[in-house]
Scaffold this motif. Structure first.
Motif, PDB file in Angstrom:
ATOM      1  N   GLY A   1      -9.679  -8.484  13.601  1.00  0.00           N
ATOM      2  CA  GLY A   1      -8.550  -9.200  14.177  1.00  0.00           C
ATOM      3  C   GLY A   1      -7.289  -8.352  14.159  1.00  0.00           C
ATOM      4  N   GLU A   2      -6.187  -8.943  14.616  1.00  0.00           N
ATOM      5  CA  GLU A   2      -4.922  -8.220  14.684  1.00  0.00           C
ATOM      6  C   GLU A   2      -4.196  -8.251  13.344  1.00  0.00           C
ATOM      7  OE1 GLU A   2      -5.899 -10.253  17.251  1.00  0.00           O
ATOM      8  OE2 GLU A   2      -6.395  -8.484  18.430  1.00  0.00           O
ATOM      9  N   LEU A   3      -3.502  -7.152  13.060  1.00  0.00           N
ATOM     10  CA  LEU A   3      -2.680  -7.027  11.858  1.00  0.00           C
ATOM     11  C   LEU A   3      -1.287  -6.589  12.274  1.00  0.00           C
ATOM     12  CD1 LEU A   3      -5.148  -4.943   9.635  1.00  0.00           C
ATOM     13  CD2 LEU A   3      -4.615  -7.376   9.365  1.00  0.00           C
ATOM     14  N   LEU A   4      -0.280  -7.149  11.618  1.00  0.00           N
ATOM     15  CA  LEU A   4       1.085  -6.679  11.813  1.00  0.00           C
ATOM     16  C   LEU A   4       1.366  -5.650  10.724  1.00  0.00           C
ATOM     17  CD1 LEU A   4       2.971 -10.061  12.397  1.00  0.00           C
ATOM     18  CD2 LEU A   4       2.040  -8.495  14.113  1.00  0.00           C
ATOM     19  N   ALA A   5       1.694  -4.423  11.112  1.00  0.00           N
ATOM     20  CA  ALA A   5       2.105  -3.402  10.146  1.00  0.00           C
ATOM     21  C   ALA A   5       3.609  -3.585   9.970  1.00  0.00           C
ATOM     22  CB  ALA A   5       1.780  -2.010  10.653  1.00  0.00           C
ATOM     23  N   VAL A   6       3.996  -4.099   8.798  1.00  0.00           N
ATOM     24  CA  VAL A   6       5.396  -4.429   8.531  1.00  0.00           C
ATOM     25  C   VAL A   6       6.000  -3.345   7.642  1.00  0.00           C
ATOM     26  CG1 VAL A   6       6.992  -6.139   7.582  1.00  0.00           C
ATOM     27  CG2 VAL A   6       4.897  -6.886   8.751  1.00  0.00           C
ATOM     28  N   ARG A   7       7.016  -2.659   8.172  1.00  0.00           N
ATOM     29  CA  ARG A   7       7.720  -1.621   7.421  1.00  0.00           C
ATOM     30  C   ARG A   7       8.723  -2.303   6.494  1.00  0.00           C
ATOM     31  NH1 ARG A   7       8.943   1.610  11.437  1.00  0.00           N
ATOM     32  NH2 ARG A   7      10.685   0.317  12.030  1.00  0.00           N
ATOM     33  N   ARG A   8       8.603  -2.002   5.203  1.00  0.00           N
ATOM     34  CA  ARG A   8       9.460  -2.638   4.200  1.00  0.00           C
ATOM     35  C   ARG A   8      10.563  -1.690   3.776  1.00  0.00           C
ATOM     36  NH1 ARG A   8       6.589  -5.947  -0.128  1.00  0.00           N
ATOM     37  NH2 ARG A   8       8.468  -7.115   0.222  1.00  0.00           N
ATOM     38  N   ARG A   9      11.726  -2.263   3.486  1.00  0.00           N
ATOM     39  CA  ARG A   9      12.869  -1.498   2.993  1.00  0.00           C
ATOM     40  C   ARG A   9      13.519  -2.268   1.852  1.00  0.00           C
ATOM     41  NH1 ARG A   9      13.971   2.746   6.144  1.00  0.00           N
ATOM     42  NH2 ARG A   9      13.526   2.659   8.359  1.00  0.00           N
ATOM     43  N   ALA A  10      14.035  -1.501   0.895  1.00  0.00           N
ATOM     44  CA  ALA A  10      14.796  -2.114  -0.202  1.00  0.00           C
ATOM     45  C   ALA A  10      16.168  -2.500   0.348  1.00  0.00           C
ATOM     46  CB  ALA A  10      14.926  -1.122  -1.351  1.00  0.00           C
ATOM     47  N   GLU A  11      16.928  -3.277  -0.441  1.00  0.00           N
ATOM     48  CA  GLU A  11      18.249  -3.712  -0.002  1.00  0.00           C
ATOM     49  C   GLU A  11      19.176  -2.539   0.274  1.00  0.00           C
ATOM     50  OE1 GLU A  11      20.024  -6.710  -2.436  1.00  0.00           O
ATOM     51  OE2 GLU A  11      18.184  -7.891  -2.485  1.00  0.00           O
ATOM     52  N   ASP A  12      18.955  -1.409  -0.417  1.00  0.00           N
ATOM     53  CA  ASP A  12      19.796  -0.224  -0.193  1.00  0.00           C
ATOM     54  C   ASP A  12      19.319   0.610   1.001  1.00  0.00           C
ATOM     55  OD1 ASP A  12      17.505   1.014  -1.129  1.00  0.00           O
ATOM     56  OD2 ASP A  12      18.472   1.969  -2.849  1.00  0.00           O
ATOM     57  N   GLY A  13      18.275   0.145   1.704  1.00  0.00           N
ATOM     58  CA  GLY A  13      17.778   0.838   2.880  1.00  0.00           C
ATOM     59  C   GLY A  13      16.656   1.830   2.600  1.00  0.00           C
ATOM     60  N   THR A  14      16.280   1.995   1.333  1.00  0.00           N
ATOM     61  CA  THR A  14      15.220   2.915   0.952  1.00  0.00           C
ATOM     62  C   THR A  14      13.876   2.410   1.472  1.00  0.00           C
ATOM     63  OG1 THR A  14      16.426   3.411  -1.080  1.00  0.00           O
ATOM     64  CG2 THR A  14      14.116   4.094  -0.994  1.00  0.00           C
ATOM     65  N   GLU A  15      13.107   3.327   2.070  1.00  0.00           N
ATOM     66  CA  GLU A  15      11.775   2.995   2.592  1.00  0.00           C
ATOM     67  C   GLU A  15      10.861   2.600   1.434  1.00  0.00           C
ATOM     68  OE1 GLU A  15       9.018   2.516   5.623  1.00  0.00           O
ATOM     69  OE2 GLU A  15      10.983   3.369   5.997  1.00  0.00           O
ATOM     70  N   MET A  16      10.156   1.458   1.576  1.00  0.00           N
ATOM     71  CA  MET A  16       9.251   0.970   0.533  1.00  0.00           C
ATOM     72  C   MET A  16       7.805   0.923   1.006  1.00  0.00           C
ATOM     73  SD  MET A  16      11.463  -2.161  -1.122  1.00  0.00           S
ATOM     74  CE  MET A  16       9.995  -2.871  -1.785  1.00  0.00           C
ATOM     75  N   GLY A  17       7.481   1.641   2.070  1.00  0.00           N
ATOM     76  CA  GLY A  17       6.114   1.612   2.573  1.00  0.00           C
ATOM     77  C   GLY A  17       5.913   0.475   3.558  1.00  0.00           C
ATOM     78  N   GLN A  18       4.664   0.089   3.716  1.00  0.00           N
ATOM     79  CA  GLN A  18       4.374  -1.001   4.644  1.00  0.00           C
ATOM     80  C   GLN A  18       3.333  -1.931   4.059  1.00  0.00           C
ATOM     81  OE1 GLN A  18       2.995   0.549   8.378  1.00  0.00           O
ATOM     82  NE2 GLN A  18       0.900   0.796   7.700  1.00  0.00           N
ATOM     83  N   VAL A  19       3.301  -3.127   4.602  1.00  0.00           N
ATOM     84  CA  VAL A  19       2.291  -4.107   4.232  1.00  0.00           C
ATOM     85  C   VAL A  19       1.637  -4.579   5.524  1.00  0.00           C
ATOM     86  CG1 VAL A  19       3.920  -6.054   4.265  1.00  0.00           C
ATOM     87  CG2 VAL A  19       1.852  -6.216   2.891  1.00  0.00           C
ATOM     88  N   LEU A  20       0.336  -4.807   5.467  1.00  0.00           N
ATOM     89  CA  LEU A  20      -0.401  -5.289   6.630  1.00  0.00           C
ATOM     90  C   LEU A  20      -0.565  -6.804   6.517  1.00  0.00           C
ATOM     91  CD1 LEU A  20      -3.144  -2.522   6.906  1.00  0.00           C
ATOM     92  CD2 LEU A  20      -0.967  -2.690   8.129  1.00  0.00           C
ATOM     93  N   VAL A  21      -0.084  -7.505   7.525  1.00  0.00           N
ATOM     94  CA  VAL A  21      -0.119  -8.964   7.532  1.00  0.00           C
ATOM     95  C   VAL A  21      -1.091  -9.418   8.617  1.00  0.00           C
ATOM     96  CG1 VAL A  21       1.229 -11.065   7.902  1.00  0.00           C
ATOM     97  CG2 VAL A  21       2.280  -9.096   6.738  1.00  0.00           C
ATOM     98  N   PRO A  22      -2.162 -10.128   8.240  1.00  0.00           N
ATOM     99  CA  PRO A  22      -3.081 -10.649   9.263  1.00  0.00           C
ATOM    100  C   PRO A  22      -2.340 -11.579  10.224  1.00  0.00           C
ATOM    101  CG  PRO A  22      -4.056 -10.801   7.077  1.00  0.00           C
ATOM    102  CD  PRO A  22      -2.609 -10.434   6.879  1.00  0.00           C
ATOM    103  N   PHE A  23      -2.524 -11.361  11.512  1.00  0.00           N
ATOM    104  CA  PHE A  23      -1.854 -12.170  12.528  1.00  0.00           C
ATOM    105  C   PHE A  23      -2.719 -13.383  12.845  1.00  0.00           C
ATOM    106  CE2 PHE A  23      -0.084 -12.898  16.901  1.00  0.00           C
ATOM    107  CZ  PHE A  23       1.207 -13.160  16.484  1.00  0.00           C
ATOM    108  N   VAL A  24      -2.755 -14.315  11.889  1.00  0.00           N
ATOM    109  CA  VAL A  24      -3.519 -15.556  11.998  1.00  0.00           C
ATOM    110  C   VAL A  24      -2.581 -16.723  11.720  1.00  0.00           C
ATOM    111  CG1 VAL A  24      -5.732 -14.500  11.381  1.00  0.00           C
ATOM    112  CG2 VAL A  24      -4.269 -15.423   9.583  1.00  0.00           C
ATOM    113  N   SER A  25      -2.882 -17.877  12.296  1.00  0.00           N
ATOM    114  CA  SER A  25      -1.985 -19.032  12.183  1.00  0.00           C
ATOM    115  C   SER A  25      -1.818 -19.517  10.749  1.00  0.00           C
ATOM    116  CB  SER A  25      -2.457 -20.169  13.085  1.00  0.00           C
ATOM    117  OG  SER A  25      -3.761 -20.585  12.705  1.00  0.00           O
TER     118      SER A  25
END
Length: 190
Positions: free
Chosen positions: A130-154
């Protein structure tokens, strides 16, 4: 907005046919005979050429494409690495509810139903499961925190708002416990 629908891999044979890597969900429509495609050069020369598809056929996971005006191997090989693009305005509207083109989701903010900011949709991945959303995460200071994959399901994606445009649109999720901890580097040892 330009959308990439294919990339020329190499010439095939001596009559101008080329191997094209598919980058669209509807190759039959995008590469149908008579369809118009723009080819952007693989180099940063800014050269964009317009072609009409003469013929296309499946070749494993790729397509063999012949374009009007590309009559021999040398002409086909000159297009190696070129990207075929179309305008998003040329896409037909989607009539199904809760169905979106990838480009509509990419760039949207992601937040939980509790209002926690999660990040921004960087890419929509199409997998066998199925589809996954690759979500780019950032800390409050703007620092890159990697990504998390979120299943695109209801069950997880509770709503998508495109009404406010790309700058204000959002995806709301109700993630199961631990989903947002994946990929963040905050794993606990047992």
């Amino acid at each position: 907005m330009e959308l990439t629908v294919g990339r020329v891999v190499k010439a095939h044979g001596i009559s101008g046919e080329m191997v094209v890597e598919i980058r669209t969900d509807d190759p039959a429509a995008r590469f149908a005979p008579g369809s118009t495609l723009r080819a952007k050069g693989s180099r940063d020369d800014g050269l964009v050429r317009t072609f009409v598809v003469a013929h296309a056929r499946e070749h494993g996971e790729r397509l063999l494409v012949r374009l009007d005006g590309v009559a021999d191997r040398d002409a086909a090989d000159a297009l190696r690495g070129s990207l075929f693009v179309i305008d998003s305005e040329d896409l037909p509207p989607i009539d199904e509810p809760d169905t979106y083109y990838d480009h509509q989701l990419e760039g949207l903010r992601v937040r939980t139903t509790a209002g926690q900011d999660v990040g921004v949709v960087a890419e929509v991945l199409h997998t066998a499961a199925g589809e996954l959303l690759a979500v780019r995460r950032r800390a409050e200071d703007g620092t890159e925190m990697g990504q998390v994959l979120v299943p695109f399901v209801s069950a997880i994606v509770t709503s998508v708002s495109l009404d406010e445009g790309l700058d204000n649109g959002f995806v709301e999720i109700d993630p199961p416990e631990g989903l947002l901890d994946l990929g963040s580097g905050s794993h606990s040892e047992n």
